[in-house]
Design a protein around this motif. Structure first.
Motif, PDB file in Angstrom:
ATOM      1  N   SER A 110      -0.510  -5.605   1.283  1.00  0.00           N
ATOM      2  CA  SER A 110      -0.764  -7.375   0.772  1.00  0.00           C
ATOM      3  C   SER A 110      -0.504  -7.847   0.858  1.00  0.00           C
ATOM      4  CB  SER A 110      -0.209  -6.722  -0.672  1.00  0.00           C
ATOM      5  OG  SER A 110       1.599  -6.474  -0.380  1.00  0.00           O
ATOM      6  N   GLY A 111      -0.520  -8.908   0.719  1.00  0.00           N
ATOM      7  CA  GLY A 111       0.013 -10.088   2.228  1.00  0.00           C
ATOM      8  C   GLY A 111       0.539 -11.731   0.654  1.00  0.00           C
ATOM      9  N   HIS A 112       0.711 -12.785   1.584  1.00  0.00           N
ATOM     10  CA  HIS A 112       1.596 -13.899   0.660  1.00  0.00           C
ATOM     11  C   HIS A 112       1.536 -14.218   1.515  1.00  0.00           C
ATOM     12  CE1 HIS A 112       3.262 -15.445  -2.691  1.00  0.00           C
ATOM     13  NE2 HIS A 112       4.306 -15.975  -1.911  1.00  0.00           N
ATOM     14  N   GLN A 113       1.189 -16.437   0.952  1.00  0.00           N
ATOM     15  CA  GLN A 113       1.228 -17.249   1.879  1.00  0.00           C
ATOM     16  C   GLN A 113       1.906 -18.390   0.579  1.00  0.00           C
ATOM     17  OE1 GLN A 113      -2.557 -19.732   2.257  1.00  0.00           O
ATOM     18  NE2 GLN A 113      -1.463 -20.222   4.603  1.00  0.00           N
ATOM     19  N   PHE A 114       2.937 -18.687   1.893  1.00  0.00           N
ATOM     20  CA  PHE A 114       3.868 -20.541   1.165  1.00  0.00           C
ATOM     21  C   PHE A 114       3.490 -21.254   0.837  1.00  0.00           C
ATOM     22  CE2 PHE A 114       6.896 -16.599   0.399  1.00  0.00           C
ATOM     23  CZ  PHE A 114       6.595 -15.716   1.513  1.00  0.00           C
ATOM     24  N   PRO A 115       4.212 -22.261   0.341  1.00  0.00           N
ATOM     25  CA  PRO A 115       3.867 -23.778  -0.163  1.00  0.00           C
ATOM     26  C   PRO A 115       3.400 -23.999   1.512  1.00  0.00           C
ATOM     27  CG  PRO A 115       4.958 -22.616  -1.548  1.00  0.00           C
ATOM     28  CD  PRO A 115       5.299 -21.775  -0.805  1.00  0.00           C
ATOM     29  N   ASN A 116       4.443 -23.705   2.331  1.00  0.00           N
ATOM     30  CA  ASN A 116       4.938 -24.352   4.261  1.00  0.00           C
ATOM     31  C   ASN A 116       3.178 -23.409   4.974  1.00  0.00           C
ATOM     32  OD1 ASN A 116       5.555 -21.924   4.472  1.00  0.00           O
ATOM     33  ND2 ASN A 116       7.852 -22.399   5.355  1.00  0.00           N
ATOM     34  N   TYR A 117       3.001 -22.758   3.970  1.00  0.00           N
ATOM     35  CA  TYR A 117       1.758 -21.969   5.320  1.00  0.00           C
ATOM     36  C   TYR A 117       1.850 -21.258   5.733  1.00  0.00           C
ATOM     37  CZ  TYR A 117      -0.253 -26.518   3.972  1.00  0.00           C
ATOM     38  OH  TYR A 117      -1.172 -27.861   3.418  1.00  0.00           O
ATOM     39  N   SER A 118       3.082 -20.923   5.534  1.00  0.00           N
ATOM     40  CA  SER A 118       3.691 -19.373   6.027  1.00  0.00           C
ATOM     41  C   SER A 118       3.294 -18.112   5.325  1.00  0.00           C
ATOM     42  CB  SER A 118       5.055 -19.272   6.352  1.00  0.00           C
ATOM     43  OG  SER A 118       5.547 -19.423   5.110  1.00  0.00           O
ATOM     44  N   SER A 119       3.058 -17.553   6.239  1.00  0.00           N
ATOM     45  CA  SER A 119       2.510 -15.335   5.849  1.00  0.00           C
ATOM     46  C   SER A 119       3.400 -14.714   5.879  1.00  0.00           C
ATOM     47  CB  SER A 119       1.041 -15.933   6.155  1.00  0.00           C
ATOM     48  OG  SER A 119       0.720 -14.929   5.441  1.00  0.00           O
ATOM     49  N   GLU A 120       3.193 -13.918   5.036  1.00  0.00           N
ATOM     50  CA  GLU A 120       3.643 -12.245   4.471  1.00  0.00           C
ATOM     51  C   GLU A 120       2.712 -11.166   4.805  1.00  0.00           C
ATOM     52  OE1 GLU A 120       8.196 -13.537   2.868  1.00  0.00           O
ATOM     53  OE2 GLU A 120       6.912 -11.236   2.421  1.00  0.00           O
ATOM     54  N   LEU A 121       3.065 -10.094   5.860  1.00  0.00           N
ATOM     55  CA  LEU A 121       2.199  -8.880   5.348  1.00  0.00           C
ATOM     56  C   LEU A 121       3.113  -7.934   5.030  1.00  0.00           C
ATOM     57  CD1 LEU A 121      -0.400  -7.089   5.797  1.00  0.00           C
ATOM     58  CD2 LEU A 121      -0.198  -7.116   8.077  1.00  0.00           C
ATOM     59  N   ASN A 122       2.425  -7.837   4.031  1.00  0.00           N
ATOM     60  CA  ASN A 122       3.160  -5.894   3.115  1.00  0.00           C
ATOM     61  C   ASN A 122       2.513  -5.045   3.387  1.00  0.00           C
ATOM     62  OD1 ASN A 122       6.054  -7.776   2.461  1.00  0.00           O
ATOM     63  ND2 ASN A 122       4.328  -8.832   1.409  1.00  0.00           N
ATOM     64  N   VAL A 123       3.104  -3.900   4.062  1.00  0.00           N
ATOM     65  CA  VAL A 123       2.352  -2.664   3.674  1.00  0.00           C
ATOM     66  C   VAL A 123       3.130  -1.508   3.272  1.00  0.00           C
ATOM     67  CG1 VAL A 123       1.310  -1.123   5.742  1.00  0.00           C
ATOM     68  CG2 VAL A 123       1.319  -3.556   5.806  1.00  0.00           C
ATOM     69  N   ASN A 124       2.832  -0.891   2.580  1.00  0.00           N
ATOM     70  CA  ASN A 124       4.168  -0.168   1.687  1.00  0.00           C
ATOM     71  C   ASN A 124       3.335   1.508   2.592  1.00  0.00           C
ATOM     72  OD1 ASN A 124       4.709  -1.581  -0.344  1.00  0.00           O
ATOM     73  ND2 ASN A 124       3.289  -2.072  -1.227  1.00  0.00           N
ATOM     74  N   ALA A 125       3.800   2.226   1.977  1.00  0.00           N
ATOM     75  CA  ALA A 125       3.686   3.675   1.991  1.00  0.00           C
ATOM     76  C   ALA A 125       2.822   4.057   3.400  1.00  0.00           C
ATOM     77  CB  ALA A 125       2.882   4.336   1.788  1.00  0.00           C
ATOM     78  N   LEU A 126       3.810   3.706   4.547  1.00  0.00           N
ATOM     79  CA  LEU A 126       3.963   3.966   5.779  1.00  0.00           C
ATOM     80  C   LEU A 126       2.908   5.371   6.070  1.00  0.00           C
ATOM     81  CD1 LEU A 126       6.053   1.652   7.538  1.00  0.00           C
ATOM     82  CD2 LEU A 126       3.470   0.843   7.437  1.00  0.00           C
ATOM     83  N   LEU A 127       1.744   5.066   6.934  1.00  0.00           N
ATOM     84  CA  LEU A 127       1.254   6.413   7.356  1.00  0.00           C
ATOM     85  C   LEU A 127       1.623   6.561   9.210  1.00  0.00           C
ATOM     86  CD1 LEU A 127      -2.182   6.439   5.143  1.00  0.00           C
ATOM     87  CD2 LEU A 127       0.050   7.661   4.554  1.00  0.00           C
ATOM     88  N   LEU A 128       1.022   7.241   9.208  1.00  0.00           N
ATOM     89  CA  LEU A 128       0.910   7.249  11.570  1.00  0.00           C
ATOM     90  C   LEU A 128       0.006   6.482  11.519  1.00  0.00           C
ATOM     91  CD1 LEU A 128       1.649  10.924  11.753  1.00  0.00           C
ATOM     92  CD2 LEU A 128       3.970   9.458  12.052  1.00  0.00           C
ATOM     93  N   GLY A 129      -1.098   6.696  10.683  1.00  0.00           N
ATOM     94  CA  GLY A 129      -2.344   6.130  11.229  1.00  0.00           C
ATOM     95  C   GLY A 129      -2.212   4.579  10.896  1.00  0.00           C
ATOM     96  N   ASP A 130      -1.473   3.803  10.578  1.00  0.00           N
ATOM     97  CA  ASP A 130      -0.765   1.891  10.296  1.00  0.00           C
ATOM     98  C   ASP A 130       0.072   2.150  11.636  1.00  0.00           C
ATOM     99  OD1 ASP A 130      -0.152   2.637   7.076  1.00  0.00           O
ATOM    100  OD2 ASP A 130      -1.698   2.122   7.384  1.00  0.00           O
ATOM    101  N   SER A 131       0.046   2.799  12.979  1.00  0.00           N
ATOM    102  CA  SER A 131       1.261   2.599  13.770  1.00  0.00           C
ATOM    103  C   SER A 131      -0.368   1.163  15.136  1.00  0.00           C
ATOM    104  CB  SER A 131       0.974   3.828  14.023  1.00  0.00           C
ATOM    105  OG  SER A 131       1.815   4.148  14.512  1.00  0.00           O
ATOM    106  N   ALA A 132       0.181   0.502  15.081  1.00  0.00           N
ATOM    107  CA  ALA A 132      -0.987  -0.354  16.174  1.00  0.00           C
ATOM    108  C   ALA A 132      -0.444  -1.948  16.235  1.00  0.00           C
ATOM    109  CB  ALA A 132      -2.057  -1.048  15.078  1.00  0.00           C
TER     110      ALA A 132
END
Lengths: 109, 115
Positions: free
Chosen positions: B65-87
């Protein structure tokens, strides 16, 4: 969904030889972009092609967009050691860019 | 003129944990896209944010999931991490303003390792 395929996966050349990488999309593209990623680095934008049959040149690099807007190529004339890296094509559709797996170019001095 | 900045540069997490990655776009850019790049592969599109909304999404599960703030910056959130998320997670900004497929300016990425 849309798929973008690139060949070859790897290419090793002697310095001074030419190099070509080919890109093929499963669907018609609105545009195609090319990026270069040096080892350990991030992709850097090279060029965008929009028109059917378009050809663009950047010094020793020549980019082509196919007539059907489903394929593209990048040709490098007389490679140099500074050309080393992975070259990606990315097909544009809606607001999404789909990247190919890239062609890793190594150059033997 | 600062380019795209991402933090942190490296991160090690354990399976099942959650992670938040951050991105500040290049000055003058209002659109942020996130990509996942596995070793030896091309970047895979996760999603794009424009005007604080998710405008387009790739083939990734809801754990991303993600989010963008009014100043255009952004976050990426990843829950329940799996080994395959390594990247390598790449953030890219563009002067979207509604334009389709503007060239992307990438940050240096966050290298995520899940153990």
């Amino acid at each position: 969904g849309q798929q973008v395929m690139q060949i070859p996966q790897y290419q090793h050349v002697q310095e001074g030889e030419d190099f070509t990488t080919y890109c093929n999309s499963s669907t018609t593209l609105s545009n195609i972009q090319w990026y270069k990623q040096r080892p350990g680095g991030h992709p850097v934008f090279l060029i965008q092609l929009v028109k059917s049959g378009e050809v663009k040149k950047q010094k020793r690099l020549t980019f082509q967009f196919g007539e059907a807007k489903k394929n593209s190529s990048l040709h490098i004339t007389a490679t140099q050691t500074t050309d080393v890296g992975t070259y990606f094509c990315a097909g544009g559709s809606n607001y999404k860019l789909t990247f190919g797996k890239g062609t890793l170019l190594t150059v033997n001095p | 003129d600062a380019g795209v900045t991402q933090s942190p540069t490296h991160l090690i997490k354990t399976r099942g944990q959650q992670v938040t990655l951050r991105c500040s776009p290049k000055s003058g850019h209002d659109t942020v896209s996130w990509y996942q790049q596995a070793l030896g592969q091309g970047p895979q599109f996760i999603f794009q944010y424009y005007e604080e909304e998710e405008r387009q999404r790739g083939n990734f599960p809801d754990r991303f999931s993600g989010h963008q703030f009014p100043n255009y910056s952004s976050e990426l959130n990843v829950n329940a991490l799996l080994l395959g998320d390594s990247a390598l997670y790449l953030c890219a900004s563009s002067p979207g303003s509604g334009k389709i497929n503007s060239p992307l300016h990438f940050g240096n990425g966050t290298r995520l390792t899940v153990t």
